[in-house]
Design a protein around this motif. Sequence first.
Motif, PDB file in Angstrom:
ATOM      1  N   THR A  37       0.806  -1.215   0.000  1.00 41.90           N
ATOM      2  CA  THR A  37       0.000   0.000   0.000  1.00 41.90           C
ATOM      3  C   THR A  37       0.841   1.266   0.000  1.00 41.90           C
ATOM      4  OG1 THR A  37      -1.752  -1.196   1.141  1.00 41.90           O
ATOM      5  CG2 THR A  37      -1.865   1.201   1.211  1.00 41.90           C
ATOM      6  N   SER A  38       1.911   1.298   0.769  1.00 48.11           N
ATOM      7  CA  SER A  38       2.713   2.518   0.867  1.00 48.11           C
ATOM      8  C   SER A  38       3.254   2.946  -0.498  1.00 48.11           C
ATOM      9  CB  SER A  38       3.859   2.345   1.859  1.00 48.11           C
ATOM     10  OG  SER A  38       4.708   1.275   1.462  1.00 48.11           O
ATOM     11  N   HIS A  39       3.704   1.991  -1.298  1.00 47.09           N
ATOM     12  CA  HIS A  39       4.235   2.328  -2.618  1.00 47.09           C
ATOM     13  C   HIS A  39       3.119   2.573  -3.635  1.00 47.09           C
ATOM     14  CE1 HIS A  39       7.900   0.995  -0.723  1.00 47.09           C
ATOM     15  NE2 HIS A  39       8.552   1.567  -1.712  1.00 47.09           N
ATOM     16  N   GLU A  40       2.003   1.886  -3.465  1.00 43.78           N
ATOM     17  CA  GLU A  40       0.857   2.172  -4.322  1.00 43.78           C
ATOM     18  C   GLU A  40       0.431   3.624  -4.144  1.00 43.78           C
ATOM     19  OE1 GLU A  40      -3.822   0.979  -5.043  1.00 43.78           O
ATOM     20  OE2 GLU A  40      -2.722   0.028  -3.408  1.00 43.78           O
ATOM     21  N   VAL A  41       0.370   4.069  -2.888  1.00 39.11           N
ATOM     22  CA  VAL A  41       0.000   5.452  -2.597  1.00 39.11           C
ATOM     23  C   VAL A  41       1.030   6.417  -3.187  1.00 39.11           C
ATOM     24  CG1 VAL A  41      -0.243   7.161  -0.739  1.00 39.11           C
ATOM     25  CG2 VAL A  41      -1.368   4.935  -0.545  1.00 39.11           C
ATOM     26  N   LEU A  42       2.305   6.125  -2.989  1.00 41.77           N
ATOM     27  CA  LEU A  42       3.367   6.994  -3.503  1.00 41.77           C
ATOM     28  C   LEU A  42       3.253   7.189  -5.008  1.00 41.77           C
ATOM     29  CD1 LEU A  42       6.122   8.489  -3.106  1.00 41.77           C
ATOM     30  CD2 LEU A  42       7.185   6.285  -3.621  1.00 41.77           C
ATOM     31  N   GLY A  67      -5.656   4.571   0.954  1.00 39.98           N
ATOM     32  CA  GLY A  67      -4.354   3.984   1.243  1.00 39.98           C
ATOM     33  C   GLY A  67      -3.702   4.612   2.465  1.00 39.98           C
ATOM     34  N   LEU A  68      -3.729   5.933   2.541  1.00 42.12           N
ATOM     35  CA  LEU A  68      -3.165   6.620   3.708  1.00 42.12           C
ATOM     36  C   LEU A  68      -3.915   6.252   4.974  1.00 42.12           C
ATOM     37  CD1 LEU A  68      -2.527  10.121   2.084  1.00 42.12           C
ATOM     38  CD2 LEU A  68      -0.769   8.485   2.847  1.00 42.12           C
ATOM     39  N   LEU A  71      -2.892   2.882   6.101  1.00 43.60           N
ATOM     40  CA  LEU A  71      -1.554   2.932   6.701  1.00 43.60           C
ATOM     41  C   LEU A  71      -1.554   3.610   8.070  1.00 43.60           C
ATOM     42  CD1 LEU A  71       0.443   3.868   3.483  1.00 43.60           C
ATOM     43  CD2 LEU A  71       0.502   1.663   4.700  1.00 43.60           C
ATOM     44  N   LEU A  73      -2.157   6.780   8.553  1.00 47.73           N
ATOM     45  CA  LEU A  73      -1.697   8.167   8.380  1.00 47.73           C
ATOM     46  C   LEU A  73      -2.915   9.067   8.204  1.00 47.73           C
ATOM     47  CD1 LEU A  73       1.240   7.339   5.946  1.00 47.73           C
ATOM     48  CD2 LEU A  73       1.388   7.803   8.413  1.00 47.73           C
ATOM     49  N   ASP A  76      -2.526  12.779   7.110  1.00 48.23           N
ATOM     50  CA  ASP A  76      -2.206  12.844   5.680  1.00 48.23           C
ATOM     51  C   ASP A  76      -3.431  12.505   4.835  1.00 48.23           C
ATOM     52  OD1 ASP A  76       0.415  13.494   6.314  1.00 48.23           O
ATOM     53  OD2 ASP A  76       1.152  11.440   6.088  1.00 48.23           O
TER      54      ASP A  76
END
Length: 128
Positions: A37-42, A67-68, A71, A73, A76
């Motif tokens: 998820t972190s890279h999908e969001v990025l 996604g955030l 995670l 966050l 964010d």
Amino acid sequence: MEDQQALAAVLPRAELFDSEFNFYLHAAGLFRAVAVTSHEVLFTQRSLSVAPSGLDTADLWLTVIKGLTDLGLYEDAYTALVAAPYVRLYVLILHFVFCAALNTMHDDSAANENVSVNLYTGCARSTQ
């Protein structure tokens, strides 16, 4: 031309992308497929930064916000929600972000349980 040949040599099925936007969407999709998820969001955020004007990007904003939230966050996620140029996302997502944050707060601290019990009860099933 030389860059395209180099990319064709290393990309599966010799996929070439006509824009940064399409490359970032492709990369986000690869990370979504393996649940990173972190890279999908990025990469989704990067695609938004270079999206062609006039394109409906509501689904991309939704991906970033959810996604955030997933995670943890929440600030964010809320910032992305406010930045999104789609009012309809507020209705769809604000409750989701609020309940996810509230559930985390509730789980993290027994002291918060007494303060938020009425709100938590209303959200308990909405994020499952």
